[in-house]
Design a protein around this motif. Structure first.
Motif, mmCIF file in Angstrom:
data_model
loop_
_atom_site.group_PDB
_atom_site.id
_atom_site.type_symbol
_atom_site.label_atom_id
_atom_site.label_comp_id
_atom_site.label_asym_id
_atom_site.label_seq_id
_atom_site.Cartn_x
_atom_site.Cartn_y
_atom_site.Cartn_z
ATOM 1 N N THR A 119 0.862 -1.181 0.000
ATOM 2 C CA THR A 119 0.000 0.000 0.000
ATOM 3 C C THR A 119 0.898 1.231 0.000
ATOM 4 O OG1 THR A 119 -0.124 -0.078 2.396
ATOM 5 C CG2 THR A 119 -1.932 -1.080 1.205
ATOM 6 N N ALA A 120 0.406 2.287 -0.625
ATOM 7 C CA ALA A 120 1.227 3.487 -0.735
ATOM 8 C C ALA A 120 1.247 4.239 0.582
ATOM 9 C CB ALA A 120 0.681 4.390 -1.840
ATOM 10 N N LYS A 121 2.367 4.892 0.821
ATOM 11 C CA LYS A 121 2.480 5.798 1.954
ATOM 12 C C LYS A 121 1.772 7.097 1.586
ATOM 13 C CE LYS A 121 6.078 7.562 4.453
ATOM 14 N NZ LYS A 121 7.478 7.955 4.625
ATOM 15 N N TYR A 159 -5.422 15.074 -2.708
ATOM 16 C CA TYR A 159 -6.763 14.987 -3.312
ATOM 17 C C TYR A 159 -7.017 13.599 -3.899
ATOM 18 C CZ TYR A 159 -3.871 16.361 -7.321
ATOM 19 O OH TYR A 159 -2.873 16.449 -8.255
ATOM 20 N N LEU A 160 -5.968 12.908 -4.313
ATOM 21 C CA LEU A 160 -6.154 11.552 -4.845
ATOM 22 C C LEU A 160 -6.547 10.595 -3.718
ATOM 23 C CD1 LEU A 160 -5.994 9.601 -7.283
ATOM 24 C CD2 LEU A 160 -3.607 9.190 -6.676
ATOM 25 N N TYR A 161 -5.862 10.756 -2.607
ATOM 26 C CA TYR A 161 -6.172 9.953 -1.413
ATOM 27 C C TYR A 161 -7.618 10.205 -0.972
ATOM 28 C CZ TYR A 161 -5.963 8.665 3.561
ATOM 29 O OH TYR A 161 -6.214 8.132 4.789
ATOM 30 N N ASP A 180 -6.235 1.898 -0.557
ATOM 31 C CA ASP A 180 -5.262 0.830 -0.354
ATOM 32 C C ASP A 180 -5.344 -0.280 -1.398
ATOM 33 O OD1 ASP A 180 -4.206 2.079 1.807
ATOM 34 O OD2 ASP A 180 -5.262 0.879 3.310
ATOM 35 N N SER A 181 -6.437 -0.310 -2.143
ATOM 36 C CA SER A 181 -6.572 -1.398 -3.111
ATOM 37 C C SER A 181 -5.914 -1.073 -4.452
ATOM 38 C CB SER A 181 -8.048 -1.743 -3.331
ATOM 39 O OG SER A 181 -8.677 -0.731 -4.092
#
Ligand code: HEC
Ligand code: HEC
Ligand code: HEC
Ligand code: HEC
Length: 434
Positions: free
Chosen positions: A60-62, A200-202, A210-211
């Motif tokens: 998953t990205a930080k 804004y993407l998060y 997380d997917s």
């Protein structure tokens, strides 16, 4: 240099296949939502063969922290510590060609009339040119929000100051720039770690964040359809999770998510409240019908693994077309594609051909609508309906026109959008041709 790179690519090829396979295992293990996109039968087999051999890795990205006073380390300051990544990053200078969309597709002058894109609209080129290109557009820039996808210094500003940074004066932000594109967008100040710095993407992906694979999120930070929120002028995406990340729900959001329908500009002679779509690569690649969503990442196709002279394997930071990377095609793509170059050419021909045809037809309707408005022959209610249909037609058409894959990321979705555009156009024609 070019020769070393090619040799290196050959050596790195085997690793790429491995990377692709592992990436797929990881993707399918963690993705419930993206898996909704059709998976090719051949891919199922590939997965079945490797599932036993590899342990699924969940990556998953930080997400970058806010309000920390973070200071950008410029790309050039990493040159010594990460020479391979830095050298290939600087190779983006070689991707320097620009062509004018307005000259290539004259009908755009009609469709974008009254908006900045009718003044100047050049094709995209290498990442190292972003600041130079945004400053030279000739389009009006009121605020610093235009720098959102251009310079790390803007990204750091937003992280430090929050949404107020977006409405800063464009020139004030220009004066702060030390790092035109940089490493920071994707790595913050830890090269190698994939960090989402564009919040804004998060926010837009919400529970689905997380997917999505970090090596796809990394690009989705900028290669996505955005708008500036009317109140804060903050860069914002038009969805809340993968379920609503599709052209229909996004248009619905622009129609109903505000006090009055959101628009980028009102075209003067037709009165249509137009929307300008921008580079929805992220939404298209992960959208319904994508043959590779959940199987490959943006980086798998646009950044290869390669080997330096000293034998170090690293990720190529020269962002190019996969068709320019013969070793990648031979080693990774050839498993399922006998002649990808020909396939891509055929997809481009189908999609671009139809996009141009519909663009011409929409521009003719634009002129006709302007005449009808001037003549005053339509009742207000009917006129409003035609305007609304025009807005929808142009939205679906532009979703394909401005998508940089030209059909290569998801031909099914591109086709579906063009079908929608066409059916709105038929509806308009019925009224205007009476
Ligand atoms: C647009 C996003 C992006 C930018 C900008 C970027 N990188 Fe990367 N970087 C990546 C991706 C994607 C990977 C691959 C990570 C993976 O495979 O998990 C990567 C991997 C790396 C790695 C890990 C080792 C390797 O090569 O795989 C290093 C170190 C690195 N980058 C350094 C840099 C430096 C230095 C810069 C600036 C000169 C930079 N990156 C700019 C996306 C980016
Ligand atoms: C910080 C924003 C940002 C991020 C992150 C980013 N890009 Fe870009 N990208 C841009 C902009 C802006 C351009 C157009 C540059 C110009 O024309 O000046 C561009 C151009 C490109 C091009 C060249 C297009 C052409 O027609 O020549 C490719 C390929 C590309 N990006 C791929 C990627 C990939 C793959 C990733 C993720 C690993 C990524 N980008 C991440 C902003 C970004
Ligand atoms: C399965 C491989 C694949 C994946 C995954 C992929 N792309 Fe592409 N992309 C392509 C192909 C093929 C083209 C068309 C290249 C050509 O015409 O030479 C393309 C074109 C582009 C272009 C235009 C640049 C150019 O040289 O034409 C950009 C920008 C881009 N992709 C960004 C992205 C981003 C961002 C993602 C992830 C959201 C992504 N791509 C995922 C294969 C891929
Ligand atoms: C496991 C099999 C598999 C692999 C590996 C694979 N693809 Fe594909 N790809 C497919 C399938 C299935 C389609 C759907 C097209 C079709 O029906 O023929 C497709 C379609 C495409 C398309 C057309 C887009 C569309 O929507 O139809 C492009 C471009 C593409 N692939 C690029 C690549 C690139 C670049 C690579 C290597 C990095 C790659 N593919 C690796 C299975 C694969």
């Amino acid at each position: 240099m070019e020769q070393n790179k090619n040799t290196a690519r050959l050596l790195g090829a085997a690793l790429l296949v491995l990377g692709g396979v592992l990436g797929y295992a990881a993707g399918s293990a963690k993705t419930e939502k993206p898996a909704a996109a059709a998976k090719p039968a051949a891919a199922e087999t590939a997965q079945a063969e490797t599932a036993a051999a590899s342990t699924p890795i969940v990556q998953t990205a930080k997400v970058a922290a806010e309000g920390t006073g973070v200071v950008v380390t410029n790309a050039a300051d990493w040159a010594e510590k990460f020479p391979n990544e830095y050298t290939t990053y600087m190779m983006n200078d070689e991707n320097s060609e620009v062509h004018s969309y307005l000259e290539l597709h004259p009908y755009l002058n009609t469709l974008y009339e009254g908006y900045g894109f009718a003044i100047q609209y050049g094709s995209a080129r290498g990442h190292t040119y972003v600041v130079e290109d945004v400053q030279a557009t000739g389009r009006p820039h009121k605020m610093a929000n235009c720098y959102t996808c251009k310079t790390s210094n803007m990204t750091a500003r937003v992280l430090n100051d929050g949404d107020s940074a977006y409405s800063m004066n464009f020139e004030d932000l220009s004066a702060e720039i030390t790092d035109p594109f940089g490493c920071f967008h994707c790595h913050e100040n830890e090269p190698g770690v994939l960090t989402v710095t564009h919040k804004y993407l998060y926010n837009a992906l919400a529970d689905d964040f997380d997917s999505v694979d970090p090596a796809t999120l990394s690009c989705g930070q900028c290669h996505s359809e955005y708008h500036f929120a009317p109140d804060t002028k903050a860069t914002t995406l038009a969805y809340t999770g993968l379920d609503t990340m599709n052209p229909d729900d996004m248009l619905n959001f622009y129609n109903t998510g505000f006090d009055e329908p959101f628009y980028d500009w009102i075209e003067e002679d037709t009165g249509v409240k137009k929307l300008k779509v921008q580079h929805p690569e992220f939404e298209t690649f992960l959208g319904e019908g994508s043959p590779h969503a959940g199987m490959l990442t943006c980086a798998d196709c646009h950044m290869g693994k390669t080997k330096a002279e000293d034998g170090t394997t690293f990720t190529d930071h020269y962002w190019t077309s996969p068709l320019d990377n013969q070793e990648l095609l031979d080693s990774s793509c050839a498993a399922c594609h006998k002649n990808l170059a020909a396939e891509v050419e055929a997809v481009h021909e189908r999609i671009n051909g139809r996009t141009d045809e519909l663009g011409e037809r929409l521009a003719a309707l634009d002129d006709k609508l302007a005449e009808t408005v001037a003549a005053g022959t339509l009742g207000e209610e009917e006129l409003e309906q035609v305007r609304d249909d025009f807005r929808s037609a142009q939205w679906y058409w532009d979703f394909v026109f401005v998508e940089n894959g030209d059909g290569a990321h998801n031909e099914k979705l591109a086709t579906k959008c063009l079908d929608s555009a066409e059916s709105y156009m038929e509806k308009i024609e019925e009224v205007l041709n009476r």
